[in-house]
Design a protein around this motif. Sequence first.
Motif, PDB file in Angstrom:
ATOM      1  N   GLU A  10       0.837  -1.208   0.000  1.00  0.00           N
ATOM      2  CA  GLU A  10       0.000   0.000   0.000  1.00  0.00           C
ATOM      3  C   GLU A  10       0.872   1.259   0.000  1.00  0.00           C
ATOM      4  O   GLU A  10       0.582   2.225  -0.697  1.00  0.00           O
ATOM      5  N   ARG A  11       1.941   1.251   0.796  1.00  0.00           N
ATOM      6  CA  ARG A  11       2.835   2.411   0.850  1.00  0.00           C
ATOM      7  C   ARG A  11       3.507   2.630  -0.507  1.00  0.00           C
ATOM      8  O   ARG A  11       3.589   3.747  -0.999  1.00  0.00           O
ATOM      9  N   ARG A  12       3.964   1.549  -1.103  1.00  0.00           N
ATOM     10  CA  ARG A  12       4.615   1.659  -2.417  1.00  0.00           C
ATOM     11  C   ARG A  12       3.633   2.228  -3.447  1.00  0.00           C
ATOM     12  O   ARG A  12       3.984   3.119  -4.213  1.00  0.00           O
ATOM     13  N   ALA A  13       2.411   1.722  -3.459  1.00  0.00           N
ATOM     14  CA  ALA A  13       1.387   2.226  -4.385  1.00  0.00           C
ATOM     15  C   ALA A  13       1.102   3.702  -4.117  1.00  0.00           C
ATOM     16  O   ALA A  13       0.935   4.495  -5.056  1.00  0.00           O
ATOM     17  N   GLN A  14       1.063   4.082  -2.855  1.00  0.00           N
ATOM     18  CA  GLN A  14       0.836   5.484  -2.493  1.00  0.00           C
ATOM     19  C   GLN A  14       1.978   6.349  -3.043  1.00  0.00           C
ATOM     20  O   GLN A  14       1.739   7.405  -3.633  1.00  0.00           O
ATOM     21  N   LEU A  15       3.203   5.902  -2.852  1.00  0.00           N
ATOM     22  CA  LEU A  15       4.359   6.669  -3.311  1.00  0.00           C
ATOM     23  C   LEU A  15       4.390   6.786  -4.834  1.00  0.00           C
ATOM     24  O   LEU A  15       4.701   7.861  -5.371  1.00  0.00           O
ATOM     25  N   VAL A  16       4.053   5.723  -5.529  1.00  0.00           N
ATOM     26  CA  VAL A  16       4.000   5.776  -6.995  1.00  0.00           C
ATOM     27  C   VAL A  16       2.932   6.771  -7.437  1.00  0.00           C
ATOM     28  O   VAL A  16       3.149   7.572  -8.350  1.00  0.00           O
ATOM     29  N   ILE A  18       1.774   9.407  -5.767  1.00  0.00           N
ATOM     30  CA  ILE A  18       2.247  10.767  -5.472  1.00  0.00           C
ATOM     31  C   ILE A  18       3.315  11.175  -6.487  1.00  0.00           C
ATOM     32  O   ILE A  18       3.329  12.309  -6.974  1.00  0.00           O
ATOM     33  N   ALA A  19       4.217  10.249  -6.814  1.00  0.00           N
ATOM     34  CA  ALA A  19       5.266  10.550  -7.802  1.00  0.00           C
ATOM     35  C   ALA A  19       4.648  10.900  -9.157  1.00  0.00           C
ATOM     36  O   ALA A  19       5.086  11.844  -9.816  1.00  0.00           O
ATOM     37  N   ARG A  20       3.614  10.147  -9.571  1.00  0.00           N
ATOM     38  CA  ARG A  20       2.933  10.472 -10.838  1.00  0.00           C
ATOM     39  C   ARG A  20       2.336  11.873 -10.770  1.00  0.00           C
ATOM     40  O   ARG A  20       2.413  12.636 -11.731  1.00  0.00           O
ATOM     41  N   ASP A  21       1.749  12.221  -9.641  1.00  0.00           N
ATOM     42  CA  ASP A  21       1.152  13.546  -9.477  1.00  0.00           C
ATOM     43  C   ASP A  21       2.217  14.644  -9.547  1.00  0.00           C
ATOM     44  O   ASP A  21       2.008  15.680 -10.176  1.00  0.00           O
ATOM     45  N   VAL A  22       3.351  14.413  -8.905  1.00  0.00           N
ATOM     46  CA  VAL A  22       4.447  15.392  -8.951  1.00  0.00           C
ATOM     47  C   VAL A  22       4.885  15.616 -10.395  1.00  0.00           C
ATOM     48  O   VAL A  22       5.044  16.758 -10.842  1.00  0.00           O
ATOM     49  N   ILE A  23       5.081  14.541 -11.134  1.00  0.00           N
ATOM     50  CA  ILE A  23       5.520  14.671 -12.523  1.00  0.00           C
ATOM     51  C   ILE A  23       4.472  15.404 -13.357  1.00  0.00           C
ATOM     52  O   ILE A  23       4.802  16.273 -14.159  1.00  0.00           O
ATOM     53  N   LEU A  33      13.704  11.812  -4.288  1.00  0.00           N
ATOM     54  CA  LEU A  33      13.238  10.962  -3.193  1.00  0.00           C
ATOM     55  C   LEU A  33      12.910  11.796  -1.955  1.00  0.00           C
ATOM     56  O   LEU A  33      11.937  11.523  -1.255  1.00  0.00           O
ATOM     57  N   ALA A  34      13.704  12.831  -1.707  1.00  0.00           N
ATOM     58  CA  ALA A  34      13.438  13.704  -0.559  1.00  0.00           C
ATOM     59  C   ALA A  34      12.108  14.444  -0.733  1.00  0.00           C
ATOM     60  O   ALA A  34      11.316  14.553   0.208  1.00  0.00           O
ATOM     61  N   TYR A  35      11.872  14.950  -1.935  1.00  0.00           N
ATOM     62  CA  TYR A  35      10.619  15.665  -2.192  1.00  0.00           C
ATOM     63  C   TYR A  35       9.433  14.712  -2.103  1.00  0.00           C
ATOM     64  O   TYR A  35       8.375  15.063  -1.573  1.00  0.00           O
ATOM     65  N   LEU A  36       9.591  13.498  -2.592  1.00  0.00           N
ATOM     66  CA  LEU A  36       8.536  12.498  -2.503  1.00  0.00           C
ATOM     67  C   LEU A  36       8.205  12.204  -1.042  1.00  0.00           C
ATOM     68  O   LEU A  36       7.028  12.132  -0.669  1.00  0.00           O
ATOM     69  N   ALA A  37       9.225  12.065  -0.215  1.00  0.00           N
ATOM     70  CA  ALA A  37       9.002  11.833   1.218  1.00  0.00           C
ATOM     71  C   ALA A  37       8.229  12.995   1.828  1.00  0.00           C
ATOM     72  O   ALA A  37       7.264  12.792   2.584  1.00  0.00           O
ATOM     73  N   SER A  38       8.634  14.199   1.488  1.00  0.00           N
ATOM     74  CA  SER A  38       7.958  15.386   2.003  1.00  0.00           C
ATOM     75  C   SER A  38       6.494  15.410   1.585  1.00  0.00           C
ATOM     76  O   SER A  38       5.601  15.664   2.399  1.00  0.00           O
ATOM     77  N   ARG A  39       6.238  15.165   0.312  1.00  0.00           N
ATOM     78  CA  ARG A  39       4.855  15.173  -0.200  1.00  0.00           C
ATOM     79  C   ARG A  39       4.009  14.075   0.439  1.00  0.00           C
ATOM     80  O   ARG A  39       2.809  14.237   0.625  1.00  0.00           O
ATOM     81  N   ALA A  40       4.638  12.934   0.757  1.00  0.00           N
ATOM     82  CA  ALA A  40       3.906  11.820   1.370  1.00  0.00           C
ATOM     83  C   ALA A  40       3.773  11.983   2.877  1.00  0.00           C
ATOM     84  O   ALA A  40       3.025  11.235   3.514  1.00  0.00           O
ATOM     85  N   VAL A  47      10.999   6.104   2.188  1.00  0.00           N
ATOM     86  CA  VAL A  47      11.024   6.113   0.729  1.00  0.00           C
ATOM     87  C   VAL A  47      12.161   5.221   0.231  1.00  0.00           C
ATOM     88  O   VAL A  47      11.981   4.434  -0.698  1.00  0.00           O
ATOM     89  N   TYR A  48      13.327   5.313   0.875  1.00  0.00           N
ATOM     90  CA  TYR A  48      14.467   4.492   0.468  1.00  0.00           C
ATOM     91  C   TYR A  48      14.217   3.005   0.707  1.00  0.00           C
ATOM     92  O   TYR A  48      14.829   2.165   0.053  1.00  0.00           O
ATOM     93  N   ASP A  49      13.323   2.668   1.623  1.00  0.00           N
ATOM     94  CA  ASP A  49      12.945   1.260   1.810  1.00  0.00           C
ATOM     95  C   ASP A  49      12.255   0.710   0.552  1.00  0.00           C
ATOM     96  O   ASP A  49      12.309  -0.488   0.287  1.00  0.00           O
ATOM     97  N   HIS A  50      11.611   1.576  -0.195  1.00  0.00           N
ATOM     98  CA  HIS A  50      10.868   1.158  -1.384  1.00  0.00           C
ATOM     99  C   HIS A  50      11.631   1.393  -2.681  1.00  0.00           C
ATOM    100  O   HIS A  50      11.442   0.653  -3.653  1.00  0.00           O
TER     101      HIS A  50
END
Length: 192
Positions: A10-16, A18-23, A33-40, A47-50
């Motif tokens: 679920e976390r990985r899907a959430q991060l993907v 959010i990443a699509r939204d950022v792009i 990765l830092a910005y993704l962590a901040s947005r999530a 984030v680095y775990d994934h």
Amino acid sequence: MAERRLSSAERRAQLVGIARDVIATEGTDALTLAYLASRAGISKPVVYDHFSSRSALLLSLYQDFDQRHLADLRAALAHTPPDLRQRVEAIATAHVACIVSQGVELSGVAAALAGTPALDEAKRESERRYVDLCRQAIRSADNGADLSEEAAIAFVGAADALGYAAARETISPELARSTITTVLLSLVNASG
């Protein structure tokens, strides 16, 4: 009441997502990765775990696009009678719809990964799965019809170019779909 902790999937899907939204809203260069962590709203180590690197995240986005593209095509074909023209039209419609909905994001991801062996391999695998699915749909509509290897290459190249032209609004999605249909039917007839 404590908030339920997301499973790893679920976390990985959430991060993907959010990443699509950022792009989509800020461009590929904004995605770190830092910005993704901040947005999530999570720490960078999560984030680095994934994703071990930005490239790994971008590759995951590419693979997510590929999975959604194949799922959309399978769904379209499941509702299409086994008639060659209708199957080809379903392939063309799904192809254009997928690129129009994801084209800007996908091209940014592909550009950011350009020249990496991982992307080259992912593209080859993606194209192979896609062509196999299209060939199955064509053969199930007409046992004598098929795409040769060179016809499949021509089809994918033309379909991608027309899909991206529709995504950039250079041509209409309808014109892209009808042209892909014409191209694919001519290639099937030439190789069948």
